[in-house]
Design a protein around this motif. Structure first.
Motif, PDB file in Angstrom:
ATOM      1  N   MET A   1      32.986  41.822  55.349  1.00  0.00           N
ATOM      2  CA  MET A   1      33.425  41.172  54.588  1.00  0.00           C
ATOM      3  C   MET A   1      34.465  40.200  55.572  1.00  0.00           C
ATOM      4  SD  MET A   1      35.093  39.959  51.947  1.00  0.00           S
ATOM      5  CE  MET A   1      35.782  41.024  50.490  1.00  0.00           C
ATOM      6  N   PRO A   2      34.233  38.370  55.493  1.00  0.00           N
ATOM      7  CA  PRO A   2      35.168  38.123  56.625  1.00  0.00           C
ATOM      8  C   PRO A   2      35.905  38.128  57.105  1.00  0.00           C
ATOM      9  CG  PRO A   2      33.792  36.867  55.243  1.00  0.00           C
ATOM     10  CD  PRO A   2      34.121  38.161  54.577  1.00  0.00           C
ATOM     11  N   LYS A   3      36.351  38.270  58.475  1.00  0.00           N
ATOM     12  CA  LYS A   3      38.376  38.145  58.835  1.00  0.00           C
ATOM     13  C   LYS A   3      39.285  36.897  58.759  1.00  0.00           C
ATOM     14  CE  LYS A   3      35.805  40.887  61.903  1.00  0.00           C
ATOM     15  NZ  LYS A   3      35.542  41.728  62.925  1.00  0.00           N
ATOM     16  N   THR A   4      38.632  35.960  58.952  1.00  0.00           N
ATOM     17  CA  THR A   4      39.536  34.189  58.723  1.00  0.00           C
ATOM     18  C   THR A   4      39.393  33.674  57.861  1.00  0.00           C
ATOM     19  OG1 THR A   4      38.808  32.775  59.534  1.00  0.00           O
ATOM     20  CG2 THR A   4      40.268  34.682  61.436  1.00  0.00           C
ATOM     21  N   ILE A   5      40.028  32.408  57.039  1.00  0.00           N
ATOM     22  CA  ILE A   5      39.447  32.474  56.002  1.00  0.00           C
ATOM     23  C   ILE A   5      38.498  30.985  56.469  1.00  0.00           C
ATOM     24  CG2 ILE A   5      41.016  29.832  56.923  1.00  0.00           C
ATOM     25  CD1 ILE A   5      40.787  31.169  53.092  1.00  0.00           C
ATOM     26  N   TYR A   6      38.674  30.782  57.931  1.00  0.00           N
ATOM     27  CA  TYR A   6      37.447  30.533  58.334  1.00  0.00           C
ATOM     28  C   TYR A   6      35.922  30.096  58.512  1.00  0.00           C
ATOM     29  CZ  TYR A   6      41.734  28.036  60.110  1.00  0.00           C
ATOM     30  OH  TYR A   6      43.139  28.140  60.585  1.00  0.00           O
ATOM     31  N   ASP A   7      35.694  31.565  58.083  1.00  0.00           N
ATOM     32  CA  ASP A   7      34.714  31.778  57.610  1.00  0.00           C
ATOM     33  C   ASP A   7      34.121  31.703  56.431  1.00  0.00           C
ATOM     34  OD1 ASP A   7      34.735  33.317  60.316  1.00  0.00           O
ATOM     35  OD2 ASP A   7      35.758  35.153  58.911  1.00  0.00           O
ATOM     36  N   PHE A   8      34.528  31.165  55.894  1.00  0.00           N
ATOM     37  CA  PHE A   8      34.297  30.097  54.142  1.00  0.00           C
ATOM     38  C   PHE A   8      33.671  29.022  54.625  1.00  0.00           C
ATOM     39  CE2 PHE A   8      36.919  33.757  53.992  1.00  0.00           C
ATOM     40  CZ  PHE A   8      36.150  34.895  52.941  1.00  0.00           C
ATOM     41  N   LYS A   9      32.001  29.035  53.462  1.00  0.00           N
ATOM     42  CA  LYS A   9      32.274  27.757  53.095  1.00  0.00           C
ATOM     43  C   LYS A   9      32.084  27.444  50.673  1.00  0.00           C
ATOM     44  CE  LYS A   9      29.588  27.037  57.280  1.00  0.00           C
ATOM     45  NZ  LYS A   9      28.117  27.344  57.423  1.00  0.00           N
ATOM     46  N   LEU A  10      32.544  26.246  50.729  1.00  0.00           N
ATOM     47  CA  LEU A  10      32.522  25.647  49.297  1.00  0.00           C
ATOM     48  C   LEU A  10      31.676  24.416  49.273  1.00  0.00           C
ATOM     49  CD1 LEU A  10      36.217  26.857  48.756  1.00  0.00           C
ATOM     50  CD2 LEU A  10      33.646  28.679  48.611  1.00  0.00           C
ATOM     51  N   ASN A  11      30.900  24.725  48.176  1.00  0.00           N
ATOM     52  CA  ASN A  11      30.934  23.120  47.327  1.00  0.00           C
ATOM     53  C   ASN A  11      32.150  22.356  46.714  1.00  0.00           C
ATOM     54  OD1 ASN A  11      27.791  23.634  48.550  1.00  0.00           O
ATOM     55  ND2 ASN A  11      27.674  24.650  46.644  1.00  0.00           N
ATOM     56  N   SER A  12      32.241  21.146  47.335  1.00  0.00           N
ATOM     57  CA  SER A  12      33.140  20.037  46.868  1.00  0.00           C
ATOM     58  C   SER A  12      32.692  19.477  45.572  1.00  0.00           C
ATOM     59  CB  SER A  12      33.244  19.339  47.516  1.00  0.00           C
ATOM     60  OG  SER A  12      32.005  18.332  47.287  1.00  0.00           O
ATOM     61  N   LEU A  13      33.539  19.127  44.564  1.00  0.00           N
ATOM     62  CA  LEU A  13      33.512  18.738  42.739  1.00  0.00           C
ATOM     63  C   LEU A  13      31.909  17.635  43.039  1.00  0.00           C
ATOM     64  CD1 LEU A  13      36.608  17.863  41.529  1.00  0.00           C
ATOM     65  CD2 LEU A  13      35.214  19.406  40.914  1.00  0.00           C
ATOM     66  N   SER A  14      32.417  17.346  44.546  1.00  0.00           N
ATOM     67  CA  SER A  14      31.172  16.524  44.363  1.00  0.00           C
ATOM     68  C   SER A  14      29.192  16.852  44.933  1.00  0.00           C
ATOM     69  CB  SER A  14      31.124  14.695  45.400  1.00  0.00           C
ATOM     70  OG  SER A  14      31.914  14.969  46.622  1.00  0.00           O
ATOM     71  N   GLY A  15      29.665  17.862  45.429  1.00  0.00           N
ATOM     72  CA  GLY A  15      28.457  18.024  45.923  1.00  0.00           C
ATOM     73  C   GLY A  15      28.121  18.719  46.763  1.00  0.00           C
ATOM     74  N   GLU A  16      29.575  18.551  48.542  1.00  0.00           N
ATOM     75  CA  GLU A  16      28.875  17.949  49.898  1.00  0.00           C
ATOM     76  C   GLU A  16      29.608  19.666  50.619  1.00  0.00           C
ATOM     77  OE1 GLU A  16      31.613  15.137  50.889  1.00  0.00           O
ATOM     78  OE2 GLU A  16      30.036  13.496  49.690  1.00  0.00           O
ATOM     79  N   THR A  17      29.229  19.984  50.908  1.00  0.00           N
ATOM     80  CA  THR A  17      29.180  21.340  52.070  1.00  0.00           C
ATOM     81  C   THR A  17      31.198  21.376  51.961  1.00  0.00           C
ATOM     82  OG1 THR A  17      27.336  22.458  52.058  1.00  0.00           O
ATOM     83  CG2 THR A  17      29.823  23.115  53.060  1.00  0.00           C
ATOM     84  N   ILE A  18      32.392  22.045  52.074  1.00  0.00           N
ATOM     85  CA  ILE A  18      33.331  22.119  52.678  1.00  0.00           C
ATOM     86  C   ILE A  18      33.356  23.601  53.492  1.00  0.00           C
ATOM     87  CG2 ILE A  18      35.732  22.758  52.342  1.00  0.00           C
ATOM     88  CD1 ILE A  18      35.562  21.096  49.682  1.00  0.00           C
ATOM     89  N   ASP A  19      33.576  23.007  54.685  1.00  0.00           N
ATOM     90  CA  ASP A  19      32.990  24.128  55.645  1.00  0.00           C
ATOM     91  C   ASP A  19      34.975  24.371  56.423  1.00  0.00           C
ATOM     92  OD1 ASP A  19      33.237  25.782  58.291  1.00  0.00           O
ATOM     93  OD2 ASP A  19      31.112  24.337  58.967  1.00  0.00           O
TER      94      ASP A  19
END
Length: 163
Positions: A1-19
């Motif tokens: 399991m990741p240790k901080t919030i900075y270990d996650f990536k999400l897709n934005s509503l427009s399909g771009e990556t939110i790192d």
């Protein structure tokens, strides 16, 4: 399991990556949102917080909306519909992730991590749970939908994480 919030990536509503690592060193407020909910007007307060504490400050507070259809099917189908609604009705300019499950076994890894960090009671039971993350990427506090984003309780914690 990741240790901080900075270990996650999400897709934005427009399909771009939110790192989320791109927000390293900045406090973050994560909110599970929905467009057709009684709490939807909280978008106005979230936008105000973004404008006041983060939009123009590269070290300021990041607001991150994560639309979900988990509670009462209160979210539009497409990212374009969600973005249009949020922009048109509330002037939302803060980052918005794609529509994602936030509860149970289907929850995206970010929300599984938030529950692990905050404990069982921090799992969202409705739309507009708010999670405040400090500059070190750790969960500091969470609030239920009943606590408005512009409440003194939330602003007090924002001031602490901004110090």
């Amino acid at each position: 399991m990741p240790k901080t919030i900075y270990d996650f990536k999400l897709n934005s509503l427009s399909g771009e990556t939110i790192d989320l690592s791109s927000f390293r060193g900045r406090p973050i407020m994560i909110v599970n949102t929905a467009s057709k909910c009684g709490f939807t007007p909280q978008y106005e307060d979230l936008q105000h917080l973004w404008s006041r504490y983060g939009a123009e400050d590269e070290n300021g507070l990041v607001i991150l909306g994560v639309p979900s259809n988990d509670f009462g099917e209160q979210e539009f189908t497409s990212g374009k519909e969600i973005q249009g609604f949020c922009t048109r009705n509330y002037g939302v300019s803060f980052p918005m992730a794609e529509k994602s499950p936030v509860k149970g076994k289907q929850a995206i890894p970010l929300f599984k991590w938030l529950q692990q960090e905050g404990g069982f009671l921090s799992q969202p039971r409705w739309n507009f749970y708010k999670y405040l993350i400090n500059r070190d990427g750790k969960l500091v506090r969470w609030f239920s939908p009943l606590t408005k984003p512009a409440s003194s309780r939330v602003e007090e914690v924002i001031h602490r994480v901004l110090e």
